[in-house]
Design a protein around this motif. Structure first.
Motif, short mmCIF file in Angstrom:
data_model
loop_
_atom_site.label_atom_id
_atom_site.label_comp_id
_atom_site.label_asym_id
_atom_site.label_seq_id
_atom_site.Cartn_x
_atom_site.Cartn_y
_atom_site.Cartn_z
N GLY A 1 0.82 -1.22 0.00
CA GLY A 1 0.00 0.00 0.00
C GLY A 1 0.85 1.25 0.00
N GLY A 2 1.91 1.27 0.84
CA GLY A 2 2.83 2.41 0.89
C GLY A 2 3.54 2.62 -0.42
N SER A 3 3.86 1.54 -1.13
CA SER A 3 4.53 1.63 -2.43
C SER A 3 3.65 2.34 -3.44
CB SER A 3 4.87 0.22 -2.96
OG SER A 3 5.69 -0.46 -2.06
N ILE A 4 2.38 1.96 -3.46
CA ILE A 4 1.42 2.58 -4.41
C ILE A 4 1.20 4.04 -4.03
CG2 ILE A 4 -1.01 2.55 -5.12
CD1 ILE A 4 -0.77 -0.58 -4.89
N ASN B 1 -9.13 4.79 -11.01
CA ASN B 1 -8.12 5.09 -9.99
C ASN B 1 -6.70 5.05 -10.55
OD1 ASN B 1 -9.94 5.43 -7.82
ND2 ASN B 1 -10.09 3.21 -7.54
N PHE B 2 -6.52 4.30 -11.62
CA PHE B 2 -5.19 4.13 -12.20
C PHE B 2 -4.71 5.40 -12.90
CE2 PHE B 2 -1.77 1.67 -14.22
CZ PHE B 2 -1.51 0.75 -13.22
N ASP C 1 -2.11 12.54 -10.37
CA ASP C 1 -0.78 12.33 -10.95
C ASP C 1 -0.54 10.88 -11.38
OD1 ASP C 1 -0.14 14.96 -10.56
OD2 ASP C 1 0.76 14.62 -8.59
N ALA C 2 -1.51 10.01 -11.11
CA ALA C 2 -1.34 8.60 -11.48
C ALA C 2 -1.31 8.47 -13.01
CB ALA C 2 -2.48 7.79 -10.89
N PRO C 3 -0.72 7.37 -13.53
CA PRO C 3 -0.21 6.22 -12.79
C PRO C 3 1.17 6.42 -12.15
CG PRO C 3 0.01 5.82 -15.15
CD PRO C 3 -0.70 7.13 -14.99
N TYR D 1 -4.42 5.95 -5.18
CA TYR D 1 -3.07 6.05 -4.61
C TYR D 1 -2.96 7.12 -3.53
CZ TYR D 1 -1.96 10.44 -7.03
OH TYR D 1 -1.94 11.75 -7.43
N ASP D 2 -3.88 8.11 -3.55
CA ASP D 2 -3.83 9.17 -2.53
C ASP D 2 -4.71 8.86 -1.31
OD1 ASP D 2 -6.22 9.42 -3.85
OD2 ASP D 2 -5.98 11.54 -4.39
#
Length: 478
Positions: free
Chosen positions: A34-37, A185-186, A190-192, A259-260
């Protein structure tokens, strides 16, 4: 007691397969993903995990080639001694023993923390002592005791990840848990890719730590029933399982959880309720998800501690057998268990755990930091040993078709693995060099394992006057 010099070959094909995959599935996937994403975005995390997955695949094929040809319990130490330089074998053996002995202490602390979720009033010391006795007992029985317990520990993790993937795919398409989310979500914000290249480099480190343990199949090779057949089978399965379990799981988390999402920041054992796995299972409508994931993570922690005790015991036994540790540690029970090696390893694990409870845990933090790089150093040793093994094998006019298992893409595989490993080691704490002034304390804490390894390696080399083994002099007999 018997002083026979051989371990029992009691590990079956199913044990080896589960040891290979179970070694890499742990808190790194269940919590740290989770922290990585959150830091690198879903795309950044995916790229980092794919790169590390490829590196691990090449390392495992390198290990598979050597372990199926020469199945020994002190694999990395023995291979480096025979194919590179006895001093490197000495340093790698002690490095690997220390790494896993300290890991036992880490897992004892973690298991006690997890139990507080259900029984907050029971002192941590009681849980840690019980779990240490459990690990010691499983390893004392016989190698089958370790193999069987590891098989079931790993199976629980594997079933959890498969269920996660099935429910995750159903949720992405809106079959479960409300509306279809697709790629929303992807590509959000600022994703991906969020945080740029440096954030991705940070995930490289996390991903590298997540995969540590896959090399246990090499240590287990010395006690496999039919290594020439079973090791190649376990190695061939690794790539697809890494792809399925890690890459697909990271992709699903990235698609289902923005991711946020602030819940992704934490990768702490005390925050099981906001593990990405718990978040997704709760979205799917499982009210008891947090409690189930807590139990799964407990089995992961016990599995890591159990494997740590097994790996470090076998490595110490091998060092003693080869004259690189006191002979007392080469003693075996009637069941083929290195009893004195097991006792010392358990005592070191217990000492390190007790060190975490006293003086604000300063001693423990340093012990832990000294082992931080050990896994990567072992991986470097595998890459170098395999490169030299294959070169010597050909130089001595041997036929490659006679190898029980041949690693593909040689020499690209071990060279690629070596380079990625070096990047991960050098980049351990790149943040310490990024400010206006260098954080020297941060540098010392992060990189302490490297000079310690070099001191042991070069000290033995100068003391024993060892030299790099020439290719034509490499001994291929066990």
């Amino acid at each position: 007691m018997s002083n026979q010099q051989q371990l029992n070959r009691g590990l079956k094909a199913r044990h080896l397969s589960m040891i290979a995959i179970g070694g890499s599935i742990g808190t790194g996937l269940f919590l740290a993903s989770g922290g990585s994403i959150h830091s690198a975005g879903p795309g950044g995390a995916l790229v980092a995990y794919i790169a590390i997955s490829i590196m691990v695949y090449f390392l495992m094929t390198s290990l598979g080639e050597m372990a199926s040809f020469m199945p020994v319990s002190g694999s990395f130490s023995t291979y480096a001694t025979k194919f590179v330089d006895p001093s490197l074998g000495f340093a790698l053996g002690w490095n690997y023993w220390y790494n896993w002995a300290i890991t036992i202490a880490v897992e004892l602390s973690a298991a006690a923390l997890i139990m507080k979720y259900w029984l907050p009033d029971v002192p941590s010391m009681i849980w840690s002592a019980l779990f240490l006795l459990l690990m010691f007992g499983l390893n004392l029985l016989s190698v089958k005791g370790y193999g069987e317990s590891e098989y079931w520990f790993a199976l629980i993790k594997v079933v959890t990840v498969i269920l996660f993937i099935i429910f995750g795919i159903l949720m992405i398409f809106g079959i479960m848990g409300g509306e279809a989310v697709g790629f929303e979500n992807f590509t959000k914000g600022d994703a991906p890719f969020s945080g740029g290249f440096m954030a991705m480099l940070g995930v490289f480190m996390i991903a590298g730590f997540s995969f540590q343990g896959t090399e246990l199949v090499g240590v287990a090779a010395g006690e496999s029933e039919d290594p020439a057949r079973n090791i190649p089978r376990a190695i061939r399965q690794i790539f697809w399982r890494i792809l399925l379990f890690y890459i697909l799981a990271i992709l699903i988390i990235g698609l289902l959880v923005p991711y946020d999402n602030p819940n992704l920041i934490s990768g702490e054992l005390t925050d099981i309720a906001i593990s990405p796995f718990t978040i997704v299972f709760e979205k799917a409508g499982f009210a008891f998800a947090a409690s189930v994931m807590n139990a799964v993570i407990l089995t992961s922690v016990l599995s890591a501690g159990n494997s740590g005790m097994y790996a470090s015991t076998r490595m110490l036994w091998n060092l003693a057998k080869d004259g690189k540790a006191p002979k007392i540690f080469a003693k075996l029970t009637r069941n083929g268990v290195p009893i004195n090696s097991l006792i010392l390893t358990a005592l070191i694990g217990a000492f390190a755990f007790l060190a975490s409870l006293f003086g604000d845990g300063v001693v423990y933090v340093w012990l832990l930091n000294a082992s931080g790089m050990s896994g990567f150093i072992a991986w470097l040793g595998i890459a170098v040993s395999h490169y030299r093994f294959r070169k010597a094998y050909v130089a001595q006019g041997r036929d490659l078709s006679e190898l029980p298992y041949r690693a593909k893409w040689f020499p690209f595989g071990p060279i690629f693995a070596f380079i990625i490993c070096m990047i991960v080691i050098i980049g351990q704490n790149y943040g310490a060099f990024m400010g206006d002034t260098i954080d020297w304390y941060g540098v010392l804490v992060s990189y302490i394992g490297l000079p310690l390894f070099l001191i042991v390696w070069l000290g033995y080399r100068w003391g024993k006057k060892t030299k790099i083994v020439s290719l034509d002099k490499v001994d291929f007999d066990q």
